[in-house]
Write a protein that holds these residues in place. Structure first.
Motif, mmCIF file in Angstrom:
data_model
loop_
_atom_site.group_PDB
_atom_site.id
_atom_site.type_symbol
_atom_site.label_atom_id
_atom_site.label_comp_id
_atom_site.label_asym_id
_atom_site.label_seq_id
_atom_site.Cartn_x
_atom_site.Cartn_y
_atom_site.Cartn_z
ATOM 1 N N UNK A 195 0.818 -1.299 0.074
ATOM 2 C CA UNK A 195 0.099 0.199 -0.338
ATOM 3 C C UNK A 195 0.860 1.678 0.104
ATOM 4 N N UNK A 196 2.192 1.039 0.529
ATOM 5 C CA UNK A 196 2.750 2.162 0.620
ATOM 6 C C UNK A 196 3.823 1.940 -1.347
ATOM 7 N N UNK A 197 3.764 1.928 -1.669
ATOM 8 C CA UNK A 197 4.345 1.830 -2.918
ATOM 9 C C UNK A 197 5.288 0.434 -3.632
ATOM 10 N N UNK A 198 5.328 -0.521 -2.757
ATOM 11 C CA UNK A 198 6.705 -1.466 -2.398
ATOM 12 C C UNK A 198 6.366 -1.819 -3.658
ATOM 13 N N UNK A 199 7.034 -2.936 -4.996
ATOM 14 C CA UNK A 199 6.225 -3.183 -6.375
ATOM 15 C C UNK A 199 5.695 -4.396 -6.054
ATOM 16 N N UNK A 200 4.441 -5.397 -6.333
ATOM 17 C CA UNK A 200 4.266 -6.286 -5.830
ATOM 18 C C UNK A 200 5.590 -7.746 -7.093
#
Length: 233
Positions: A179-184
């Motif tokens: 949710x904080x923008x770390x890529x899946x």
């Protein structure tokens, strides 16, 4: 001529004794020079190896090992600035340098819950920045519990509930990082291990507290390894 096993043992001993003064770059060079992934895995096991690691199917040279070690030195230093995080350098399954970040479950969650606390969110927000600035690292998230029983449950039922709780807690950490923008694509696995793999004595309160934890591993992705090998040529 000495066998690979004999050489591995000697090299393991040398690196273990020198571990306090060697940087990841230096250790990476030593592992690469020692014969690649197979030997590196032996060394890593003695030095604190973990099952995480990219599937590379071959040896990693000395130069590439040094480059990866330098990258992991950087990642480790950045992770050490995260509040409430315990950070250590380890070896991945390929014997390459990696970073282990441990968060105490008491900081992350209330008892029996998988809902992140406000303190946890602050720490994980910092940690998300570390992951994004080291986007060529793969990540594994692992949840663990102590062996405490659950009310109205036998030992087998309690073990299963602890396993389920550890999975939910690992997923809570992963989902918040996403949710904080770390890529899946960066988070390669999210796994709960329940009561298994204790790091302390479950017969004491202090030991149980250490066993209730979430570990996050940063390790060399296949792309990082290939880039390091190309640079080392």
């Amino acid at each position: 001529m000495k066998s690979l096993k004999t050489i591995a043992i000697a090299l393991c001993a040398a690196i273990t004794l020198a571990g306090c003064t060697m940087s990841n770059t230096a250790k990476g060079t030593a592992i690469g020079a020692g014969g690649g992934a197979a030997l590196g895995a032996i060394i890593g096991h003695i030095a604190g190896n973990t099952a995480v690691g990219a599937a590379i199917g071959g040896a990693v040279g000395a130069g590439a090992g040094a480059i990866i070690g330098h990258k992991m030195d950087k990642a480790k230093k950045e992770a050490e600035a995260v509040k409430n995080a315990q950070v250590e350098g380890i070896k991945d399954a390929n014997g390459l340098d990696a970073v282990k970040v441990t968060f105490d479950s008491g900081i992350l969650f209330t008892t029996g819950s998988s809902t992140l606390s406000s303190t946890a969110k602050t720490s994980l927000a910092q940690f998300a920045g570390v992951l994004k600035s080291n986007s060529d690292c793969d990540v594994a998230v692992q949840g663990y519990t102590d062996n405490a029983g659950w009310k109205n449950s036998n030992a087998e039922q309690s073990a299963q509930k602890n396993l389920d709780l550890s999975q939910k807690r690992a997923e809570s950490v992963t989902n918040y990082l996403l949710s904080l923008g770390v890529p899946s694509s960066q988070i390669r696995s999210t796994t709960g291990f329940g009561e298994s793999n204790p790091v302390a004595d479950n017969s004491t309160a202090a030991g149980k507290a250490q066993n209730r934890r979430v570990e996050v591993y940063m390790y060399a992705s296949k792309a990082m390894i290939q880039e390091a090998e190309a640079q080392a040529k």
